[in-house]
Scaffold this motif. Structure first.
Motif, PDB file in Angstrom:
ATOM      1  N   ILE A 184      39.505  44.390  30.511  1.00 35.64           N
ATOM      2  CA  ILE A 184      39.356  45.181  31.735  1.00 35.64           C
ATOM      3  C   ILE A 184      38.589  44.403  32.792  1.00 35.64           C
ATOM      4  O   ILE A 184      38.931  44.435  33.984  1.00 35.64           O
ATOM      5  CB  ILE A 184      38.664  46.525  31.418  1.00 35.64           C
ATOM      6  N   SER A 185      37.567  43.676  32.373  1.00 37.46           N
ATOM      7  CA  SER A 185      36.803  42.860  33.326  1.00 37.46           C
ATOM      8  C   SER A 185      37.690  41.823  34.009  1.00 37.46           C
ATOM      9  O   SER A 185      37.572  41.584  35.220  1.00 37.46           O
ATOM     10  CB  SER A 185      35.651  42.154  32.614  1.00 37.46           C
ATOM     11  N   ALA A 186      38.599  41.216  33.242  1.00 41.83           N
ATOM     12  CA  ALA A 186      39.520  40.243  33.826  1.00 41.83           C
ATOM     13  C   ALA A 186      40.433  40.907  34.850  1.00 41.83           C
ATOM     14  O   ALA A 186      40.705  40.338  35.926  1.00 41.83           O
ATOM     15  CB  ALA A 186      40.355  39.587  32.730  1.00 41.83           C
ATOM     16  N   ALA A 187      40.883  42.109  34.544  1.00 37.09           N
ATOM     17  CA  ALA A 187      41.732  42.838  35.490  1.00 37.09           C
ATOM     18  C   ALA A 187      40.959  43.176  36.757  1.00 37.09           C
ATOM     19  O   ALA A 187      41.490  43.067  37.870  1.00 37.09           O
ATOM     20  CB  ALA A 187      42.265  44.112  34.832  1.00 37.09           C
ATOM     21  N   ARG A 188      39.706  43.569  36.609  1.00 43.45           N
ATOM     22  CA  ARG A 188      38.898  43.908  37.789  1.00 43.45           C
ATOM     23  C   ARG A 188      38.623  42.679  38.652  1.00 43.45           C
ATOM     24  O   ARG A 188      38.595  42.771  39.884  1.00 43.45           O
ATOM     25  CB  ARG A 188      37.591  44.568  37.351  1.00 43.45           C
ATOM     26  N   ARG A 189      38.410  41.532  38.005  1.00 40.71           N
ATOM     27  CA  ARG A 189      38.201  40.298  38.784  1.00 40.71           C
ATOM     28  C   ARG A 189      39.437  39.957  39.601  1.00 40.71           C
ATOM     29  O   ARG A 189      39.340  39.307  40.654  1.00 40.71           O
ATOM     30  CB  ARG A 189      37.844  39.145  37.856  1.00 40.71           C
ATOM     31  N   ALA A 190      40.591  40.419  39.126  1.00 44.90           N
ATOM     32  CA  ALA A 190      41.839  40.191  39.866  1.00 44.90           C
ATOM     33  C   ALA A 190      42.078  41.283  40.912  1.00 44.90           C
ATOM     34  O   ALA A 190      43.141  41.324  41.525  1.00 44.90           O
ATOM     35  CB  ALA A 190      43.012  40.139  38.891  1.00 44.90           C
ATOM     36  N   GLY A 191      41.081  42.159  41.100  1.00 49.51           N
ATOM     37  CA  GLY A 191      41.178  43.187  42.132  1.00 49.51           C
ATOM     38  C   GLY A 191      41.916  44.446  41.700  1.00 49.51           C
ATOM     39  O   GLY A 191      42.310  45.244  42.554  1.00 49.51           O
ATOM     40  N   LYS A 192      42.095  44.639  40.407  1.00 45.61           N
ATOM     41  CA  LYS A 192      42.865  45.788  39.909  1.00 45.61           C
ATOM     42  C   LYS A 192      41.969  47.013  39.747  1.00 45.61           C
ATOM     43  O   LYS A 192      40.800  46.913  39.373  1.00 45.61           O
ATOM     44  CB  LYS A 192      43.496  45.471  38.545  1.00 45.61           C
ATOM     45  N   THR A 193      42.555  48.192  40.012  1.00 47.43           N
ATOM     46  CA  THR A 193      41.886  49.448  39.707  1.00 47.43           C
ATOM     47  C   THR A 193      42.347  49.929  38.332  1.00 47.43           C
ATOM     48  O   THR A 193      43.417  49.539  37.843  1.00 47.43           O
ATOM     49  CB  THR A 193      42.205  50.515  40.761  1.00 47.43           C
TER      50      THR A 193
END
Length: 294
Positions: free
Chosen positions: A14-23
């Motif tokens: 999830i952290s990787a997804a958030r770093r990519a700007g994902k909600t």
């Protein structure tokens, strides 16, 4: 779809997804997924870039007399359904991951008052189990949005209050109850019904609708309506637990200031406990996010 069994691995993804700007949207479940669950997943996909679904049969919300050991487990079919819906992350932790030191010594979350009536009165400790696991899953996933079904109206109310009281920055979304063509609310427990019981089961929703129509026509002797509904259920073969007309915000008694009424019902048909509800707007100008009748 990637499956994770530990909080550490899921958090990293999830952290990787958030770093990519994902909600992130989250749908917690106990598995044995049906169309109602899939509607929650579809709503989650509309609300965020990444959808996380959990499958965890939470022993803390079951009493010793309830059906934890026989609760249906259909993991392979569940995974196929979630994959088909485009879910990115599935969290499927073992009990030891969630309660590493056992349940007795685990910290618990209690949501007073609203948890103590209706289902809470007949299932002591149930909503403490629900609030504890949802709180823990929220801390693991840290979603922007979490999606729940309105069939479990009291559960949704408990979770909303918990999120408000504990200042959780999560948008809690309720999705209207998914139903079979004859009105029966979709539930994992419907699979316990015999063929004959399945024919009787829609009576629960019918009497809820009839009660709502009576209130809409200004019949306000609520105790009479409740008693009548329970008798109808008994005559049909149910063993009513409760049939309560209440304020949809507080789940307490209806007052002149009530903007929305919810009619909550729980009854056993054989050994299967069914729950359902319908809502009715009393004040057309009211707008507090849970006004749609289901």
């Amino acid at each position: 779809m990637k499956t994770y069994s530990t909080a550490t691995a899921l958090r990293a993804a999830i952290s990787a997804a958030r770093r990519a700007g994902k909600t992130v949207a989250f749908v917690p479940t106990m598995g044995n997924l049906h169309e109602g669950h899939i509607e929650l997943v579809r709503r989650a996909r509309r609300e965020a870039d990444v959808v996380v679904v959990s499958i965890f049969i939470n022993p803390l919300q079951f009493s010793a007399s309830e059906d934890l050991s026989t609760y249906p487990r259909t993991l392979s079919a569940d995974k196929e359904k979630l994959f088909a819906e485009g879910v990115q992350f599935l969290f499927q932790p073992p009990v030891e991951e969630i309660y590493p030191e056992g349940m007795d010594s685990h910290s618990k979350v209690s949501v007073p008052a609203i948890s103590e009536k209706h289902c809470g009165a007949s299932r002591p400790g149930h909503f403490t189990g629900v609030a504890t696991i949802v709180n823990k899953l929220f801390n693991i996933v840290q979603p922007d949005v979490a999606v729940f079904g309105e069939k479990d109206f009291q559960q949704l109310s408990v979770i909303r209050k918990m999120a408000r009281d504990l200042c959780m920055p999560i948008n809690i979304i309720g999705v209207a109850t998914a139903r079979a063509e004859d009105g029966l609310a979709l539930s994992s427990r419907n699979g316990y019904l015999s063929e004959e019981q399945r024919q009787i089961a829609p009576v629960l929703h019918r009497i809820l609708q009839e009660t709502r129509e009576a209130i809409a026509c200004d019949y306000d002797s609520y105790s009479v309506l409740e008693a009548h509904a329970e008798q109808v259920l008994r005559d049909a073969g149910f063993e009513p637990d409760y049939f309560n007309i209440c304020d949809a915000r507080s789940l307490g008694e209806v007052s002149p200031d009530t903007e929305e009424v919810v009619i909550l019902a729980a009854a056993k048909l054989g050994s299967t406990r069914l729950i359902d509800n319908v809502t009715l707007t009393m004040n057309p100008s009211a707008d507090w996010g849970m006004l749609a009748a289901n």
